[in-house]
Design a protein around this motif. Structure first.
Motif, PDB file in Angstrom:
ATOM      1  N   TYR A  33     -67.738 -13.082  63.178  1.00 19.18           N
ATOM      2  CA  TYR A  33     -69.020 -12.393  63.034  1.00 19.18           C
ATOM      3  C   TYR A  33     -68.810 -10.888  63.055  1.00 19.18           C
ATOM      4  O   TYR A  33     -67.962 -10.383  63.786  1.00 19.18           O
ATOM      5  CB  TYR A  33     -69.948 -12.750  64.199  1.00 19.18           C
ATOM      6  N   TYR A  35     -71.084  -7.433  63.800  1.00 19.80           N
ATOM      7  CA  TYR A  35     -72.317  -6.898  64.355  1.00 19.80           C
ATOM      8  C   TYR A  35     -72.231  -5.382  64.331  1.00 19.80           C
ATOM      9  O   TYR A  35     -71.154  -4.798  64.283  1.00 19.80           O
ATOM     10  CB  TYR A  35     -72.520  -7.360  65.803  1.00 19.80           C
ATOM     11  N   ARG A  37     -74.074  -1.738  66.144  1.00 15.95           N
ATOM     12  CA  ARG A  37     -75.026  -1.093  67.034  1.00 15.95           C
ATOM     13  C   ARG A  37     -75.158   0.362  66.632  1.00 15.95           C
ATOM     14  O   ARG A  37     -74.178   1.109  66.704  1.00 15.95           O
ATOM     15  CB  ARG A  37     -74.585  -1.181  68.490  1.00 15.95           C
ATOM     16  N   GLU A  42     -80.623  -1.945  69.506  1.00 20.33           N
ATOM     17  CA  GLU A  42     -79.882  -3.117  69.941  1.00 20.33           C
ATOM     18  C   GLU A  42     -78.836  -3.491  68.893  1.00 20.33           C
ATOM     19  O   GLU A  42     -78.887  -3.074  67.739  1.00 20.33           O
ATOM     20  CB  GLU A  42     -80.826  -4.298  70.192  1.00 20.33           C
ATOM     21  N   ILE A  43     -77.873  -4.273  69.325  1.00 17.17           N
ATOM     22  CA  ILE A  43     -76.848  -4.763  68.419  1.00 17.17           C
ATOM     23  C   ILE A  43     -77.495  -5.693  67.400  1.00 17.17           C
ATOM     24  O   ILE A  43     -78.324  -6.538  67.743  1.00 17.17           O
ATOM     25  CB  ILE A  43     -75.749  -5.512  69.200  1.00 17.17           C
ATOM     26  N   PHE A  45     -76.931  -8.306  63.984  1.00 17.62           N
ATOM     27  CA  PHE A  45     -76.047  -9.174  63.218  1.00 17.62           C
ATOM     28  C   PHE A  45     -75.885  -8.634  61.806  1.00 17.62           C
ATOM     29  O   PHE A  45     -76.843  -8.173  61.175  1.00 17.62           O
ATOM     30  CB  PHE A  45     -76.671 -10.571  63.187  1.00 17.62           C
ATOM     31  N   HIS A  48     -71.604 -13.553  58.942  1.00 19.04           N
ATOM     32  CA  HIS A  48     -70.866 -14.620  59.594  1.00 19.04           C
ATOM     33  C   HIS A  48     -69.966 -15.297  58.574  1.00 19.04           C
ATOM     34  O   HIS A  48     -70.436 -15.723  57.513  1.00 19.04           O
ATOM     35  CB  HIS A  48     -71.879 -15.615  60.190  1.00 19.04           C
ATOM     36  N   PHE A  91     -68.938  -4.127  65.814  1.00 13.00           N
ATOM     37  CA  PHE A  91     -68.255  -5.133  66.632  1.00 13.00           C
ATOM     38  C   PHE A  91     -67.931  -6.363  65.787  1.00 13.00           C
ATOM     39  O   PHE A  91     -68.700  -6.768  64.928  1.00 13.00           O
ATOM     40  CB  PHE A  91     -69.134  -5.585  67.794  1.00 13.00           C
ATOM     41  N   TYR A 102     -68.521 -16.701  72.474  1.00 15.06           N
ATOM     42  CA  TYR A 102     -67.925 -15.736  71.574  1.00 15.06           C
ATOM     43  C   TYR A 102     -66.932 -14.865  72.329  1.00 15.06           C
ATOM     44  O   TYR A 102     -67.118 -14.568  73.497  1.00 15.06           O
ATOM     45  CB  TYR A 102     -69.007 -14.813  71.002  1.00 15.06           C
ATOM     46  N   PHE A 104     -65.542 -11.049  71.884  1.00 12.45           N
ATOM     47  CA  PHE A 104     -65.808  -9.834  71.125  1.00 12.45           C
ATOM     48  C   PHE A 104     -64.589  -8.927  71.108  1.00 12.45           C
ATOM     49  O   PHE A 104     -63.803  -8.890  72.051  1.00 12.45           O
ATOM     50  CB  PHE A 104     -66.973  -9.066  71.759  1.00 12.45           C
ATOM     51  N   GLY A 105     -64.490  -8.162  70.053  1.00 11.56           N
ATOM     52  CA  GLY A 105     -63.510  -7.090  69.994  1.00 11.56           C
ATOM     53  C   GLY A 105     -64.058  -5.849  70.675  1.00 11.56           C
ATOM     54  O   GLY A 105     -65.199  -5.814  71.123  1.00 11.56           O
ATOM     55  N   SER A 106     -63.224  -4.828  70.761  1.00  4.07           N
ATOM     56  CA  SER A 106     -63.615  -3.592  71.441  1.00  4.07           C
ATOM     57  C   SER A 106     -64.506  -2.705  70.583  1.00  4.07           C
ATOM     58  O   SER A 106     -65.038  -1.724  71.067  1.00  4.07           O
ATOM     59  CB  SER A 106     -62.373  -2.791  71.860  1.00  4.07           C
ATOM     60  N   GLY A 107     -64.624  -3.044  69.323  1.00  2.00           N
ATOM     61  CA  GLY A 107     -65.500  -2.279  68.452  1.00  2.00           C
ATOM     62  C   GLY A 107     -64.800  -1.120  67.764  1.00  2.00           C
ATOM     63  O   GLY A 107     -63.763  -0.628  68.214  1.00  2.00           O
TER      64      GLY A 107
ATOM     65  N   GLY B  42     -65.162  -2.309  74.913  1.00  2.00           N
ATOM     66  CA  GLY B  42     -65.704  -3.390  74.123  1.00  2.00           C
ATOM     67  C   GLY B  42     -66.672  -4.227  74.924  1.00  2.00           C
ATOM     68  O   GLY B  42     -67.113  -3.855  76.001  1.00  2.00           O
ATOM     69  N   ILE B  43     -66.984  -5.355  74.377  1.00  2.00           N
ATOM     70  CA  ILE B  43     -67.958  -6.249  74.999  1.00  2.00           C
ATOM     71  C   ILE B  43     -67.228  -7.447  75.590  1.00  2.00           C
ATOM     72  O   ILE B  43     -66.373  -8.055  74.934  1.00  2.00           O
ATOM     73  CB  ILE B  43     -68.983  -6.724  73.957  1.00  2.00           C
ATOM     74  N   PHE B 104     -79.815  -9.857  69.897  1.00  2.00           N
ATOM     75  CA  PHE B 104     -79.498  -9.121  71.117  1.00  2.00           C
ATOM     76  C   PHE B 104     -80.697  -8.389  71.686  1.00  2.00           C
ATOM     77  O   PHE B 104     -81.561  -7.907  70.956  1.00  2.00           O
ATOM     78  CB  PHE B 104     -78.414  -8.073  70.830  1.00  2.00           C
ATOM     79  N   GLY B 105     -80.710  -8.255  73.018  1.00  2.00           N
ATOM     80  CA  GLY B 105     -81.594  -7.315  73.659  1.00  2.00           C
ATOM     81  C   GLY B 105     -80.993  -5.918  73.595  1.00  2.00           C
ATOM     82  O   GLY B 105     -79.849  -5.749  73.154  1.00  2.00           O
ATOM     83  N   LYS B 106     -81.755  -4.928  74.022  1.00  2.00           N
ATOM     84  CA  LYS B 106     -81.274  -3.553  73.931  1.00  2.00           C
ATOM     85  C   LYS B 106     -80.311  -3.203  75.048  1.00  2.00           C
ATOM     86  O   LYS B 106     -79.649  -2.176  74.993  1.00  2.00           O
ATOM     87  CB  LYS B 106     -82.457  -2.580  73.941  1.00  2.00           C
TER      88      LYS B 106
END
Lengths: 113, 114
Positions: A33, A35, A37, A42-43, A45, A48, A91, A102, A104-107, B42-43, B104-106
């Motif tokens: 995926y 994404y 921000r 908010e993040i 989508f 995919h 991301f 999921y 996630f990568g660090s972005g 990152g997340i 997602f939320g903020k």
């Protein structure tokens, strides 16, 4: 197990230039995926992949964005030409299936000036 | 109105305090995620919930499917808990998160002061 890797971690480009972001998912994760921000929001989508196929690209903002996942391994997201509003953190996340969580990568922090 | 609402948006607390972050959503979901994002980082996925309660160390996540509400609790908070905590849902119907993606939320910006 290696995590989801994204590079570059930061990119600063001028408006009108082209930038390519890369994501290496966890080996064996069919689902990938993208994404994004943008500042203060908010993040959201973007799209995919299931293996090399685009399962859903409904979140892609416009045709300046092109995502590929040749061979079903790593994915690239190209922005051409970049605009100021494209600035944000991109991301990538991967998952073995929708039943699992999921990773996630660090972005990649993209700044268009 | 965003389909995923978090509260508070910002929270500053003293070390040791019990922290609660709330998430409400308006769509039917198959799973809810709590994520953590450190400054410049990152997340990290903390929890994935579809019912009940999960605990990991000092973190506890609960969800009430009927009320469409989830909470993330941090016990004995510490400055290293300072981060943005994000609630995200995978909906059962298309809601802008992609057929299998997340909405997602903020996020809640948490600062724990020593």
């Amino acid at each position: 197990e290696a995590g989801v890797t994204q590079f570059p971690s930061h990119s600063v480009i001028e408006k009108g230039q082209t930038v390519t972001l890369r994501c290496d998912p966890i080996s064996g994760h069919d689902n990938l995926y993208w994404y994004r921000r943008v500042m203060g929001k908010e993040i959201k989508f973007l799209l995919h992949f299931v293996k090399e196929s685009k399962q859903d690209e409904s979140g892609m903002p416009n045709n300046r964005f092109l995502a590929e996942r040749t061979g079903g391994t790593y994915s690239t997201l190209k922005v051409q030409p970049a605009e100021l509003e494209d600035s944000g953190v991109y991301f990538c996340a991967s998952s073995p299936s929708f039943l699992w969580g999921y990773t996630f990568g660090s972005g990649t922090r993209l700044t268009v000036v | 109105k965003n389909e995923v609402e978090q509260s508070p948006q910002n929270l500053t607390a003293q070390e040791g305090e019990f922290i609660t972050i709330n998430c409400s959503y308006s769509v039917g979901i198959s799973a809810l995620h709590w994520l953590q994002q450190h400054p410049g980082g990152g997340i990290v996925s903390l929890f994935m919930l579809s019912s009940g309660k999960k605990k990991h160390g000092r973190l506890i996540a609960t969800i009430n499917i009927q009320e469409k509400h989830s909470s993330l609790h941090i016990t004995a908070s510490h400055p290293r808990d300072s981060a943005v905590y994000i609630c995200a849902v995978r909906s059962t119907t298309y809601s802008g998160g992609g057929a299998d993606g997340l909405t997602f939320g903020k996020g809640t910006h948490l600062i724990i002061q020593p």
